[in-house]
Scaffold this active site. Sequence first.
Site, PDB file in Angstrom:
ATOM      1  N   ALA A 140       0.770  -1.245   0.000  1.00 32.35           N
ATOM      2  CA  ALA A 140       0.000   0.000   0.000  1.00 32.35           C
ATOM      3  C   ALA A 140       0.803   1.299   0.000  1.00 32.35           C
ATOM      4  CB  ALA A 140      -0.952   0.014   1.201  1.00 32.35           C
ATOM      5  N   ALA A 141       2.059   1.287   0.464  1.00 31.87           N
ATOM      6  CA  ALA A 141       2.815   2.553   0.537  1.00 31.87           C
ATOM      7  C   ALA A 141       3.109   3.076  -0.871  1.00 31.87           C
ATOM      8  CB  ALA A 141       4.123   2.327   1.295  1.00 31.87           C
ATOM      9  N   PRO A 142       3.164   4.400  -1.026  1.00 27.97           N
ATOM     10  CA  PRO A 142       3.076   5.430   0.021  1.00 27.97           C
ATOM     11  C   PRO A 142       1.650   5.798   0.435  1.00 27.97           C
ATOM     12  CG  PRO A 142       3.545   6.457  -2.087  1.00 27.97           C
ATOM     13  CD  PRO A 142       3.560   4.975  -2.331  1.00 27.97           C
ATOM     14  N   GLY A 143       0.633   5.167  -0.163  1.00 35.01           N
ATOM     15  CA  GLY A 143      -0.730   5.375   0.313  1.00 35.01           C
ATOM     16  C   GLY A 143      -1.677   6.060  -0.653  1.00 35.01           C
ATOM     17  N   GLY A 144      -1.174   6.482  -1.811  1.00 34.38           N
ATOM     18  CA  GLY A 144      -2.026   7.203  -2.756  1.00 34.38           C
ATOM     19  C   GLY A 144      -3.220   6.402  -3.229  1.00 34.38           C
ATOM     20  N   LYS A 145      -3.009   5.110  -3.475  1.00 36.89           N
ATOM     21  CA  LYS A 145      -4.121   4.291  -3.977  1.00 36.89           C
ATOM     22  C   LYS A 145      -5.117   3.987  -2.867  1.00 36.89           C
ATOM     23  CE  LYS A 145      -1.689   2.465  -7.996  1.00 36.89           C
ATOM     24  NZ  LYS A 145      -0.424   3.191  -7.798  1.00 36.89           N
ATOM     25  N   GLU A 162       2.039  -2.966   4.187  1.00 35.58           N
ATOM     26  CA  GLU A 162       3.323  -2.572   3.582  1.00 35.58           C
ATOM     27  C   GLU A 162       4.460  -3.230   4.353  1.00 35.58           C
ATOM     28  OE1 GLU A 162       6.251  -1.600   1.491  1.00 35.58           O
ATOM     29  OE2 GLU A 162       4.284  -0.945   0.767  1.00 35.58           O
ATOM     30  N   ASP A 211      -0.500  -3.539  -5.965  1.00 34.37           N
ATOM     31  CA  ASP A 211       0.323  -2.538  -6.648  1.00 34.37           C
ATOM     32  C   ASP A 211       1.773  -2.914  -6.318  1.00 34.37           C
ATOM     33  OD1 ASP A 211       0.772  -0.162  -8.166  1.00 34.37           O
ATOM     34  OD2 ASP A 211       1.155   0.909  -6.307  1.00 34.37           O
ATOM     35  N   CYS A 265       4.331   0.336 -12.073  1.00 35.49           N
ATOM     36  CA  CYS A 265       4.653   1.590 -12.758  1.00 35.49           C
ATOM     37  C   CYS A 265       5.914   1.408 -13.610  1.00 35.49           C
ATOM     38  CB  CYS A 265       4.791   2.750 -11.781  1.00 35.49           C
ATOM     39  SG  CYS A 265       5.872   2.412 -10.387  1.00 35.49           S
TER      40      CYS A 265
END
Length: 340
Positions: A140-145, A162, A211, A265
């Site tokens: 999950a980091a950095p948390g945007g999603k 994370e 992710d 990404c």
Amino acid sequence: MMTRLKAKSEGKLAKQICKVVLDHFDKQYSKELGESWNTVRNILITPSLWQYAILLNRFNYPFELEKDLHLKGYHPLFQGSLSYYPNSMKCYLSQTPSRMPSEKHQVGNLKKYFLLNAASLLPVLALEFHDGEKVLDLCAAPGGKSVALLQCAYPGYLHCNEYDSLRLRWLKETLESFIPHPLINVIKVSGLDGREMGDAQPERFDKVLVDAPCSNDRSWLFSSDSHKAAWRIHQRKNLPVLQVELLKSAIKALRPGGLLVYSTCTLSKAENQDVISEVLNSCSNIVPVDITGVARTCSKDFTFAPTGQDCGLLVIPGEGKAWGPMYVAKLKKIMSTGKW
């Protein structure tokens, strides 16, 4: 304000491009992307061309900022183009590579907006998250999603995991910055090895987002330490093994009938299409979900490269649409027939 933005942009331009990484990418991506690589390459090595979308926080909604964005020519992302797009999610794009200043973290004060690569919302929207569902954000980091998921619906339970301890602290700070306390009660944050989550919480979740850790093309290109960069490239071949293991763990954690979205990404086929093919070939309880319609309806805002998969999309940076790289694949769990 504009002077500050210009200085920030010039500061980014001053970053040194890592020749070791660029040479490696030139060899790999000219084969995988063909002529498209020339355009993608130019955007990736030129931060002044990068664009930043503005995701408004519904828990501290900036009405004045929204008016200002309209006046400056920003437009809403995905307006009317996707079958699943919650009204509560508001994200604005500019056709020009401008960047709003980031808000500082202040304990007790919720931030009004989140700056992000617009393509990173595609995996979130592909999950089709609805009120009351149990969701796992495995890496999950950095948390945007995680923040973006909470713009879509109110979870019955959201587990943000994370494994990396430094990134875990970053994740916690992000959630504190955007999410009000009453909602924090239905969110669990953990630092487990994602490969063990499936055994720890079998078939608990309606939706799972993976992710995955990947060779992040944008940041790798600006590696300041060429020895570290060379080591990263050497280790790159091991990433698909980890990614497949994370996906298999996610599948165990997903209930039958649930949806799983995998994203990275990077442009790398080995970390994208090949990982999904490996999972589909080895797990009989997972089937692909066709998302080719997204590429058709979102071509106004994004440039897509062919993936050879109906269940996979690859956003590549294009002229005036400098979003990505972002690979998204969508899978569904069915009842197991015993093969793993």
